[in-house]
Write a protein that holds these residues in place. Structure first.
Motif, short mmCIF file in Angstrom:
data_model
loop_
_atom_site.label_atom_id
_atom_site.label_comp_id
_atom_site.label_asym_id
_atom_site.label_seq_id
_atom_site.Cartn_x
_atom_site.Cartn_y
_atom_site.Cartn_z
N VAL A 13 0.85 -1.21 0.00
CA VAL A 13 0.00 0.00 0.00
C VAL A 13 0.88 1.25 0.00
N ILE A 14 1.95 1.20 0.79
CA ILE A 14 2.86 2.35 0.87
C ILE A 14 3.48 2.63 -0.49
N THR A 15 4.00 1.60 -1.14
CA THR A 15 4.67 1.82 -2.42
C THR A 15 3.68 2.29 -3.49
N ALA A 16 2.47 1.78 -3.45
CA ALA A 16 1.48 2.22 -4.43
C ALA A 16 1.17 3.71 -4.25
N ARG A 17 1.02 4.13 -3.00
CA ARG A 17 0.72 5.54 -2.75
C ARG A 17 1.92 6.43 -3.06
N LEU A 18 3.12 5.96 -2.71
CA LEU A 18 4.32 6.73 -2.99
C LEU A 18 4.50 6.90 -4.50
N ASP A 19 4.26 5.85 -5.24
CA ASP A 19 4.40 5.92 -6.70
C ASP A 19 3.37 6.87 -7.29
N ALA A 20 2.15 6.82 -6.78
CA ALA A 20 1.10 7.71 -7.30
C ALA A 20 1.43 9.17 -7.00
N ALA A 21 1.94 9.44 -5.80
CA ALA A 21 2.30 10.81 -5.43
C ALA A 21 3.46 11.31 -6.27
N ALA A 22 4.43 10.44 -6.50
CA ALA A 22 5.58 10.82 -7.32
C ALA A 22 5.15 11.07 -8.76
N ALA A 23 4.26 10.23 -9.27
CA ALA A 23 3.79 10.41 -10.64
C ALA A 23 2.99 11.69 -10.80
N ALA A 24 2.28 12.08 -9.75
CA ALA A 24 1.47 13.30 -9.79
C ALA A 24 2.31 14.55 -9.54
N ASP A 25 3.59 14.37 -9.31
CA ASP A 25 4.53 15.48 -9.11
C ASP A 25 4.25 16.28 -7.84
N PHE A 26 3.77 15.61 -6.80
CA PHE A 26 3.65 16.25 -5.49
C PHE A 26 5.03 16.38 -4.85
N VAL A 27 5.25 17.45 -4.09
CA VAL A 27 6.31 17.43 -3.08
C VAL A 27 5.86 16.42 -2.03
N ILE A 28 6.80 15.61 -1.52
CA ILE A 28 6.42 14.51 -0.62
C ILE A 28 7.19 14.65 0.69
N ALA A 29 6.45 14.76 1.79
CA ALA A 29 7.04 14.72 3.12
C ALA A 29 6.93 13.29 3.63
N ILE A 30 8.06 12.71 3.99
CA ILE A 30 8.09 11.30 4.38
C ILE A 30 8.36 11.19 5.87
N TYR A 31 7.38 10.64 6.60
CA TYR A 31 7.49 10.39 8.03
C TYR A 31 7.95 8.94 8.25
N ASN A 32 8.51 8.69 9.43
CA ASN A 32 8.90 7.33 9.85
C ASN A 32 9.68 6.60 8.75
N PRO A 33 10.72 7.22 8.22
CA PRO A 33 11.37 6.63 7.05
C PRO A 33 12.12 5.33 7.33
N ALA A 34 12.66 5.18 8.55
CA ALA A 34 13.45 3.98 8.84
C ALA A 34 13.63 3.86 10.35
N SER A 35 13.97 2.65 10.77
CA SER A 35 14.33 2.41 12.17
C SER A 35 15.53 1.46 12.17
N LYS A 36 15.99 1.10 13.35
CA LYS A 36 17.14 0.19 13.43
C LYS A 36 16.85 -1.14 12.76
N SER A 37 15.63 -1.62 12.90
CA SER A 37 15.29 -2.94 12.36
C SER A 37 14.55 -2.87 11.03
N ARG A 38 14.22 -1.66 10.58
CA ARG A 38 13.39 -1.50 9.39
C ARG A 38 14.12 -0.56 8.43
N ARG A 39 14.93 -1.16 7.52
CA ARG A 39 15.74 -0.37 6.60
C ARG A 39 15.31 -0.49 5.14
N HIS A 40 14.68 -1.60 4.80
CA HIS A 40 14.44 -1.84 3.37
C HIS A 40 13.44 -0.85 2.79
N GLN A 41 12.54 -0.28 3.64
CA GLN A 41 11.52 0.62 3.11
C GLN A 41 12.14 1.89 2.52
#
Length: 496
Positions: free
Chosen positions: A398-426
């Motif tokens: 769901v995250i990637t679908a929304r991120l792709d749609a926002a990028a395609a629509a040329d929005f400026v994108i503010a990204i919260y919670n980008p990574a943690s110690k155990s969560r890097r692949h996102q």
């Protein structure tokens, strides 16, 4: 022709105790002035509110200091003198323009009131009228339900700020007395009453004539529960059949419980709104993630309930239960509580019928996205969206679908919670996805701990972005195809 200055007493708290003359002047005045501390709340204005009308000019006179220390070269008194001189000149502008000014005063304007300091500065220059009000002493005596002073007795009114030995000397004897301005002075006042041998006959009255009125034997009062608007009373001893120990305490009338979800903003107190400070100050219980609670100064009157960051639903249920029992509960949240934070969690849990009668309200806060953007200019100057990369509560697909749609629509994108110690692949996947839609030269703002002691803000390009530097305390702003990085800052033009 100059306007007229009015110092208007609005009584001790009950709007129905405002005099007819005061109500008429408040309703008719072009300008209403009132004092407040930096949290923005004004008792006098809240009492006068039923008599205010649309279109009036309001002058809020915010004290530079109340009980805290100051770096002013003249000390505490110097800071206040400068303040009263400056606000007197603010009001003089209205008076010179022919506008009448009503200055609201709790109780009576000339009874320990702030209005008197403006009167001294302005009465020699303008016509000044003082409208007396019911004093807090009168209100407290009525709440206590027994005579305050009779026959040849002498009533002594004392400020609690006097040194304890001086208070004890003045309280010794048999005559009635009142000690005002309790709050932080309560311990000293209690000691003075004990030294004078009069603690057993002393009564405590809090917020007289209001819905939060409380009356109790002073010796039974918890010092941590005492606000500034309270007083100690030694009533008349000449009331047959009414010894102090036999007078029943007035019932405690507490406001009904509620949950207020409060946004702390992204940093220190200077980034909080007056509304959020007021909500925190009026709470009985504070609930929240431990590090966020640590940002709220400790108050011994309040109970604090810290919990882990991954138990939002449990935290919300706990807060609602406290409110159901009558407590005023503040659930604290960093930034704005409605943006990836506790407001949605509380409202979702509150749908359960067991909490149907618990009021829930949300007090907004400055968002992390706004704070980071302000550090570099105006990257959010045109259409933008906000996305969280955390997949704890939603699938990453769901995250990637929304991120792709926002990028395609040329929005400026503010990204919260980008990574943690155990969560890097996102964040790694997000960068790869964005590069399919955006040029490598696209500006990216990396803001970490903005408003905190370890704040860092850098501007890089999307191609240069090193995802290993990104963690949970980081917020990213990815520019659109129109976003520019200039010597003056990063901005997104408003025109296409």
């Amino acid at each position: 022709m100059s306007g007229r200055l009015y110092g208007v007493g609005v009584g001790p708290g009950d709007p129905e105790l405002v005099t007819v003359k005061a109500a008429r002047l408040i309703s008719g005045a072009p300008v209403i002035a009132y004092h407040s501390a930096r949290h923005g709340r004004s008792v006098a204005r809240s009492v006068a509110e039923p008599y205010l009308r649309a279109g009036q000019i309001e002058e809020q006179l915010v004290y530079p200091v109340t009980t805290e220390s100051t770096s002013h070269p003249g000390g505490y008194q110097g800071a206040l003198d400068e303040f009263y001189t400056s606000v007197a000149e603010r009001l003089a502008v209205h008076l010179d323009a022919g506008r009448d000014v009503v200055v609201l005063a709790e109780g009576d304007p000339f009874f320990y009131g702030s209005y008197m300091h403006l009167h001294k500065r302005l009465a020699p220059r303008y016509e000044a009228v003082v409208v007396p009000g019911v004093t807090s002493v009168s209100g407290a005596s009525a709440a206590l339900g027994r005579p305050l002073v009779e026959r040849d007795e002498v009533l002594t009114v004392l400020p609690g700020t006097l040194p304890t030995p001086s208070l004890a000397d003045r309280l010794a004897g048999d005559d009635p007395a009142v000690v005002m301005k309790l709050g932080r002075t309560f311990g000293s006042v209690r000691s003075a009453l004990e030294t004078a041998g009069r603690l057993d006959e002393a009564w405590y009255v809090e917020r007289a004539t209001t819905g939060a009125e409380r009356v109790a034997p002073l010796g039974d009062v918890d010092p941590s529960s005492v606000p500034y608007f309270s007083m100690a009373m030694l009533p008349s001893r000449l009331s047959p059949g009414l010894p102090a120990a036999a007078v029943p305490a007035a019932p405690v009338v507490s406001p009904s419980g509620e949950v207020v979800v409060v946004g702390l903003g992204p940093g220190g107190r200077d980034r909080q709104t007056p509304e959020s400070l007021a909500a925190l100050a009026s709470a009985d219980e504070l609930v929240g993630y431990g590090p966020y609670l640590d940002r709220v100064p400790a108050n011994p009157r309040q109970r604090r309930h810290a919990s882990d960051n991954r138990v939002e639903a449990e935290r919300a249920a706990f807060a609602l239960d406290l409110a159901l029992k009558g407590s005023r509960v503040a659930v604290v949240s960093s930034g704005d509580p409605g943006v990836f934070a506790m407001a949605a969690a509380v409202l979702e849990v509150a749908e359960d019928p067991r909490w149907a009668d618990v009021p829930v309200r949300v007090v907004p806060g400055l968002t992390a996205a706004q704070a980071v953007a302000s550090r570099v200019g105006a990257p959010l100057g045109h259409d933008f969206c906000v996305i969280s990369l955390s997949d704890r509560l939603k699938p990453f697909e769901v995250i990637t679908a929304r991120l792709d749609a926002a990028a395609a629509a040329d929005f400026v994108i503010a990204i919260y919670n980008p990574a943690s110690k155990s969560r890097r692949h996102q964040i790694e996947a997000a960068k790869e996805l964005l590069l399919t839609r955006r040029a490598p030269e696209t500006p990216v703002v990396i803001g970490r701990d903005v408003g905190g002691p370890e704040e860092t803000v850098r501007v890089v390009t999307l191609g240069e972005l090193d995802v290993s530097e990104v963690d949970m305390r980081t917020l990213l702003i990815v520019g659109s195809s129109r976003t520019r990085a200039t010597p003056h800052g990063v901005f997104t033009p408003r025109r296409y």
